[in-house]
Design a protein around this motif. Structure first.
Motif, short mmCIF file in Angstrom:
data_model
loop_
_atom_site.label_atom_id
_atom_site.label_comp_id
_atom_site.label_asym_id
_atom_site.label_seq_id
_atom_site.Cartn_x
_atom_site.Cartn_y
_atom_site.Cartn_z
N ARG A 34 38.67 23.68 29.01
CA ARG A 34 39.83 22.72 28.60
C ARG A 34 40.09 21.83 29.80
N LYS A 35 39.79 21.80 30.84
CA LYS A 35 40.07 21.15 31.92
C LYS A 35 41.50 20.38 31.86
N ASP A 36 42.64 21.32 31.46
CA ASP A 36 43.93 20.49 31.65
C ASP A 36 44.84 21.41 32.54
N GLU A 37 45.86 20.72 32.92
CA GLU A 37 46.72 21.48 33.83
C GLU A 37 47.64 22.83 33.41
N GLN A 38 47.66 22.89 32.07
CA GLN A 38 48.28 23.90 31.47
C GLN A 38 47.48 25.34 31.58
N LYS A 39 45.84 24.97 31.47
CA LYS A 39 45.34 26.05 31.68
C LYS A 39 45.18 26.48 33.09
N SER A 40 45.26 25.45 34.15
CA SER A 40 45.31 25.68 35.27
C SER A 40 46.60 26.45 35.91
N ALA A 41 47.72 25.97 35.18
CA ALA A 41 48.87 26.62 35.67
C ALA A 41 48.95 28.09 35.30
N ALA A 42 48.12 28.38 34.06
CA ALA A 42 48.17 29.71 33.83
C ALA A 42 47.22 30.73 34.74
N LEU A 43 46.22 30.02 34.88
CA LEU A 43 45.29 30.98 36.09
C LEU A 43 46.21 31.04 37.32
N ARG A 44 46.86 29.98 37.93
CA ARG A 44 47.78 30.09 38.91
C ARG A 44 48.56 31.02 38.81
N ALA A 45 49.41 31.39 37.71
CA ALA A 45 50.44 32.10 37.48
C ALA A 45 50.06 33.55 37.63
N HIS A 46 48.65 33.77 36.75
CA HIS A 46 47.84 35.08 36.71
C HIS A 46 47.75 35.62 38.28
N LEU A 47 47.26 34.86 38.86
CA LEU A 47 46.75 34.90 40.45
C LEU A 47 47.94 35.32 41.15
N GLY A 48 49.14 34.79 40.86
CA GLY A 48 50.36 35.00 41.39
C GLY A 48 50.91 36.40 40.89
N ARG A 49 50.64 36.97 39.84
CA ARG A 49 51.16 38.12 39.48
C ARG A 49 50.28 39.08 40.35
N ILE A 50 48.83 39.07 40.60
CA ILE A 50 48.32 39.75 41.40
C ILE A 50 48.78 39.83 42.85
N ASP A 51 49.10 38.79 43.45
CA ASP A 51 49.89 38.55 44.62
C ASP A 51 51.18 39.22 44.70
N ALA A 52 51.98 39.16 43.47
CA ALA A 52 53.13 39.90 43.58
C ALA A 52 53.08 41.47 43.42
N LEU A 53 52.08 41.84 42.93
CA LEU A 53 51.61 43.18 42.72
C LEU A 53 51.37 43.61 44.31
N LEU A 54 50.59 43.13 44.79
CA LEU A 54 50.26 43.67 46.24
C LEU A 54 51.50 43.52 47.21
N GLU A 55 52.31 42.61 46.97
CA GLU A 55 53.49 42.39 47.91
C GLU A 55 54.58 43.43 47.45
N ARG A 56 54.48 43.97 46.14
CA ARG A 56 55.57 44.96 45.85
C ARG A 56 55.18 46.38 46.32
N ARG A 57 53.69 46.58 46.04
CA ARG A 57 53.45 47.70 46.58
C ARG A 57 53.14 47.96 48.19
N ALA A 58 53.32 46.77 48.81
CA ALA A 58 53.19 46.72 50.30
C ALA A 58 52.05 47.66 50.78
N THR A 59 50.88 47.69 50.12
CA THR A 59 49.83 48.45 50.54
C THR A 59 48.63 47.32 50.78
N ARG A 60 47.46 47.69 51.49
CA ARG A 60 46.66 46.77 52.21
C ARG A 60 45.76 46.39 50.81
N PHE A 61 45.41 47.25 49.94
CA PHE A 61 44.65 46.94 48.73
C PHE A 61 45.52 47.35 47.54
N LEU A 62 44.75 46.98 46.37
CA LEU A 62 45.44 46.88 45.00
C LEU A 62 46.14 48.57 44.58
N THR A 63 45.54 49.37 45.11
CA THR A 63 46.29 50.75 44.80
C THR A 63 46.40 51.57 46.06
#
Length: 104
Positions: A34-63
């Motif tokens: 699609r090459k539009d900003e809306q899809k890029s923002a959705a991907l950034r938000a998804h990456l942010g959710r992964i980052d938030a999970l790592l921060e919330r769990r306070a672990t070195r890896f995902l689990t």
């Protein structure tokens, strides 16, 4: 797996982590097609959710503090997003998402 150091932790069941990383390629595909900003923002938000999970769990890896199968799936996906996103649509993973892992 018991003879491999940390092998007992390699195949961990975690539905939250599984659902977060399974949709990364579909989000990247939409950005590339699609090459539009809306899809890029959705991907950034998804990456942010992964980052938030790592921060919330306070672990070195995902689990936990040892690598598991989810980490082995996530790392190459992040590399593909970084390389293909930059090459095809000038997409970059925000620096705040690429925070260094704590060494403690």
């Amino acid at each position: 797996m018991k003879s491999v150091p940390g092998g007992h932790n390699l195949f961990v069941q975690d539905k939250e982590v599984a659902s977060l990383i399974e949709n990364l390629y579909s989000k990247l595909k939409l950005v590339l097609v699609r090459k539009d900003e809306q899809k890029s923002a959705a991907l950034r938000a998804h990456l942010g959710r992964i980052d938030a999970l790592l921060e919330r769990r306070a672990t070195r890896f995902l689990t936990g503090d040892t690598m598991c199968c989810f980490d082995c799936e996530l790392m190459p996906r992040l590399q593909h997003i970084r390389v293909a996103g930059k090459y095809f649509v000038d997409f970059e993973i925000p620096v705040c998402i690429l925070r260094p892992l704590s060494t403690s």
